[in-house]
Every structure is written in C-alpha cells, then in structure tokens.
Design a protein around this motif. Structure first.
Motif, PDB file in Angstrom:
ATOM      1  N   LEU A  59       0.799  -1.289   0.109  1.00  0.00           N
ATOM      2  CA  LEU A  59       0.045   0.014   0.020  1.00  0.00           C
ATOM      3  C   LEU A  59       0.828   1.370  -0.251  1.00  0.00           C
ATOM      4  CD1 LEU A  59      -2.639  -1.216   2.683  1.00  0.00           C
ATOM      5  CD2 LEU A  59      -3.199  -0.567   0.112  1.00  0.00           C
ATOM      6  N   ALA A  63       1.561   4.009  -3.563  1.00  0.00           N
ATOM      7  CA  ALA A  63       1.130   5.164  -3.606  1.00  0.00           C
ATOM      8  C   ALA A  63       2.262   6.153  -3.825  1.00  0.00           C
ATOM      9  CB  ALA A  63       0.353   5.543  -2.392  1.00  0.00           C
ATOM     10  N   GLN A  90      -6.608  -0.088  -4.166  1.00  0.00           N
ATOM     11  CA  GLN A  90      -6.181   0.121  -2.759  1.00  0.00           C
ATOM     12  C   GLN A  90      -7.388  -0.043  -1.853  1.00  0.00           C
ATOM     13  OE1 GLN A  90      -3.146   3.223  -2.546  1.00  0.00           O
ATOM     14  NE2 GLN A  90      -1.702   1.791  -2.784  1.00  0.00           N
ATOM     15  N   GLN A  93      -8.286  -3.472  -1.268  1.00  0.00           N
ATOM     16  CA  GLN A  93      -7.272  -4.028  -0.516  1.00  0.00           C
ATOM     17  C   GLN A  93      -7.497  -3.554   1.060  1.00  0.00           C
ATOM     18  OE1 GLN A  93      -3.641  -2.546  -2.615  1.00  0.00           O
ATOM     19  NE2 GLN A  93      -3.426  -4.451  -3.613  1.00  0.00           N
ATOM     20  N   SER A 132       0.200   2.316   6.322  1.00  0.00           N
ATOM     21  CA  SER A 132      -0.339   1.649   5.147  1.00  0.00           C
ATOM     22  C   SER A 132      -1.737   1.991   5.053  1.00  0.00           C
ATOM     23  CB  SER A 132      -0.399   0.242   5.405  1.00  0.00           C
ATOM     24  OG  SER A 132       1.023  -0.289   5.345  1.00  0.00           O
ATOM     25  N   PRO A 136      -2.910   5.328   1.032  1.00  0.00           N
ATOM     26  CA  PRO A 136      -3.966   5.503  -0.089  1.00  0.00           C
ATOM     27  C   PRO A 136      -4.763   6.936  -0.103  1.00  0.00           C
ATOM     28  CG  PRO A 136      -3.942   3.564   1.166  1.00  0.00           C
ATOM     29  CD  PRO A 136      -2.837   4.152   1.854  1.00  0.00           C
TER      30      PRO A 136
END
Length: 427
Positions: A59, A63, A90, A93, A132, A136
């Motif tokens: 992640l 990004a 993302q 996820q 993490s 995003p």
C-alpha cells in the motif's frame, strides 16, 4: 506502460540540465521506472503495482511510486486511468484486510499466501503499519487535487474511508479493543515478531494510534510510532475533506476529532528534551515515559515531517529534530567518502539509504544543501543509473536491492523540485 507525458518530462529535464549528462541519464532511468517496469494488470483489468524486485504490492510503496506522476493526470489519459485504478485497487485491499501492508495480485498471486492458512489469499503480509492506512488517502487526495475527479471514490473507496477511521479508533486502545497480533511460529528474525505473543509491550492510552511495525516492515520497539501518527494527522484532514465532498458529514466530523486527538498525543507524549538538541520529536514512545531516539530512512520518518505536511520546515521542534537526525547522535546515521545520511536497522549497519538522502533534499533548508544531496545520489548508483535500497557510503558498489521503485520515484521528485526552484520547468 509508456506515456508521452512522461517522455515529455524527461525531455524537459534533458533540456534544463543539458550540461549535466549524468543527471539527465539517471533521471531518464528513474522517472519512468515504475511506469515501464512495475505495472501489471489484474484479472479484472485493474492495475497492480510491484514494489520492484518483490512480486507484491505494498500500500505504501505503490502510492509513493505513483506520486511523481500525479501532475500528469491532467493531460495524460493513460496515467490518469492508472492512478484512478490504483485508488480503486487500494480501496479493495483495505476492505480485504485493513491490517495488511502488502497484497498479492488477483486471483491469488504468488509468494507467502499459503504460508498461513488463516490469512486471506490476497494478503502477502499482515504487518500492521499505520502508514499503510495513510498512503492510499495521500494518493487519493493528491489525485483529486490534480483532477477534481471524484469518480474513483465511489463504491469501495467510500467504505474504505469508514474502515480506516474504524481501525484507527480501535488501535487508539489496542490492548482493550483490538484482536490484532503478529507472531510467526518457528525460527524467524526477531524484527518479524512482536513480544507478548504478538501483542506488543504495554502502552498507555495517549490519543495516538498503536502500530505494530515501522515503515521498514521491522517491528516497533515501542508501539506509538511518531512519524506514522504525524502522517495520520495530515491524512485524516484529507479524509475529512473527501468525506465532505462525498456527502459523508458525520465521517468528516469523526475524522477531524480523531485527528485532533492524535496531534495532542504527539505533542504531549512524543517529544523529549534532549541535552544537546533541545525539544525534539522521539521516533517511538509507549506513552509511559519511554522513548526511542532515532530515525529511519523509510517514510514516514521524522525527517520527512514537512514533506508529508505535518509541520513547516522552520518549526523549532522540527529544526531540533532534524539536527539530531542528521548527526552521529542518530544511531542510523552514517557517513563515508561518497555520502552521509540516514539508514535503517532493516539493512546492514553503516549503510545509507537513497530514500533518506532524497527526503533530506526535499526538506533541505537551502538550495545549496539540496544540490549537495542530489549530487550524492548521482554518484552512488554503482553505475546502474538507478537508486537502490541502501549502499555503503565508502563503497557504493556494496548495495541492497537493485530494483526499488520507491527510491527511484523520490529521486525523480528531488530533480523536479530542483528544476522548479530554478525556474526551468513548465510541468
């Protein structure tokens, strides 16, 4: 994936630095690197971003790797579709497992997925790292700033915003509310397991968000990671703004309240009075009076606080912190014949990270300091023309990871900043 807009930027850099062939050649290798080598396409047609020489999508890394391309979204439909697709991936996820840091490609990918049968098959690694949840948001907000396009924020993304706030709220009171732990059976590196059967050492309730691992993927020594909480403060502000545009006013209010609690916790529990450097930020704390004084090159870092938007570069506490980080008092600062900068316990002792050099340049106090750091990066690629994870400052031929997209992207950001400040660019 090829892009005419990327090619145009490379040409602009070549024109602006026509008398510096090494810079031009290194930028021409690093800037397109993620776009041309790290993009795969999942079975549903959405993009999957490799971190480089590891066949998984982090992640954080994904990004950060796309960040230098965001200005191109205004003019390049392909880049815009790529970034919008990664925002959607993302979000999916995060909904799959908000405690995971890295994922396999659809349908099941490769690697570690079968090692732990209780884990979702799309999860490569389930190390909970606060950043993490933040990266995003950073990518999505940056995309919206460039395009004013809210279309990628429908569906899963909206649900992912709620899940992000929910997890942060839970991890403010980890011992009381969270079921998360990390403890791998068998002989594994100590940095891959948390003490107390994966639950971590005791912490006080501080308003900050508990984290199991650092952005290096090494376990936290004390589980309030200050740079990660700094990033959360910034990105919760972005989340609130996006929530407002998506007609989620209650979520926006909750995000701003959480943001204020975390900031208060950082300033109350995350600072120390150092006998040499004065008031400065610690790297980690337990809220019970213990602090870890260090910095790690991986971002979020203390050095990166202005780059991420938590403080201004001239903030007195940051200035003191920066002096500490870029000195021998930081146990992960190294100096040699070719470079001096921040490394990480994640790599061999005495190594410097290009990411650390790039961040020092992106937050430099003067143009001369930034240029010095850029020159260090240019002369330490071991002839590959690409950034590595780390290298020995007395012998750049000794390096780790030949293919590392995140470092390449940060180097490109530094070059573009150098170009903009010199008035040489129209990007």
């Amino acid at each position: 994936m090829k892009s005419e807009a990327v090619r145009a930027v490379v040409q602009q850099v070549a024109q602006a630095f026509a008398d510096e062939p090494l810079l031009v050649d290194t930028f021409a290798r690093c800037y397109p690197n993620t776009l041309e080598t790290a993009i795969q396409w999942e079975s549903d047609g959405l993009p999957f971003v490799l971190t480089g020489d590891i066949p998984a999508m982090w992640l954080r890394d994904a990004a950060a790797q796309l960040w230098p391309y965001l200005p191109l979204c205004r003019e390049d439909a392909g880049v815009r579709a790529l970034v919008a697709g990664v925002i959607r991936v993302q979000a999916r996820q995060l909904l799959t497992d908000p405690y995971a840091n890295a994922f396999n490609a659809l349908p099941s990918g490769a690697g570690h997925a079968g090692d732990f049968p209780e884990r979702h098959p799309l999860v490569w690694e389930r190390k909970f790292e606060l950043d993490s949840l933040c990266y995003p948001l950073r990518l999505a907000y940056g995309y919206w700033q460039q395009t004013a396009d809210l279309e990628p924020f429908r569906g899963d993304f909206r649900a992912a915003l709620h899940r992000t706030v929910q997890v942060m709220r839970t991890e403010q009171r980890h011992a009381e509310l969270s079921a998360y732990g990390f403890h791998r059976p068998g002989p594994v590196p100590i940095t891959d397991n948390l003490p107390n059967q994966g639950r971590g050492y005791p912490v006080a309730v501080t308003g900050m968000v508990w984290s199991a691992f650092r952005p290096s993927d090494d376990g936290c020594a004390l589980n309030y990671h200050i740079p990660g909480n700094m990033m959360a403060v910034v990105e919760l502000g972005h989340l609130a703004e996006l929530a407002g545009m998506l007609d989620e006013p209650e979520l926006a209010v909750e995000a701003l309240a959480l943001r204020a609690e975390i900031r208060t916790g950082i300033e109350r529990y995350g600072t120390v009075e150092h006998p040499e450097f004065g008031r400065m930020y610690a790297y980690e704390t337990d809220g019970l009076g213990q602090h870890v004084l260090m910095d790690d090159a991986n971002v979020p870092s203390l050095l990166a606080a202005p780059y991420l938007g938590y403080v201004a570069a001239d903030d007195p506490t940051y200035v003191s912190t920066r002096r500490f980080v870029l000195s021998a008092a930081n146990p992960y600062y190294a100096s040699g014949a070719f470079a001096r900068g921040v490394g990480s316990p994640h790599t061999p002792p005495g190594h410097v990270w290009p990411i650390g050099l790039a961040v020092a340049g992106l937050t430099a106090e003067t143009a001369a300091e930034r240029r010095e750091l850029l020159d260090m990066l240019l002369c330490t690629t071991a002839g590959t023309g690409l950034m590595h994870e780390s290298f020995h400052p007395d012998d750049p031929q000794m390096f780790t990871r030949e293919w590392f997209g995140w470092a390449n992207g940060l180097f490109a950001e530094l070059v573009l900043l150098e170009m903009r400040d010199a008035g040489k660019t129209i990007i």
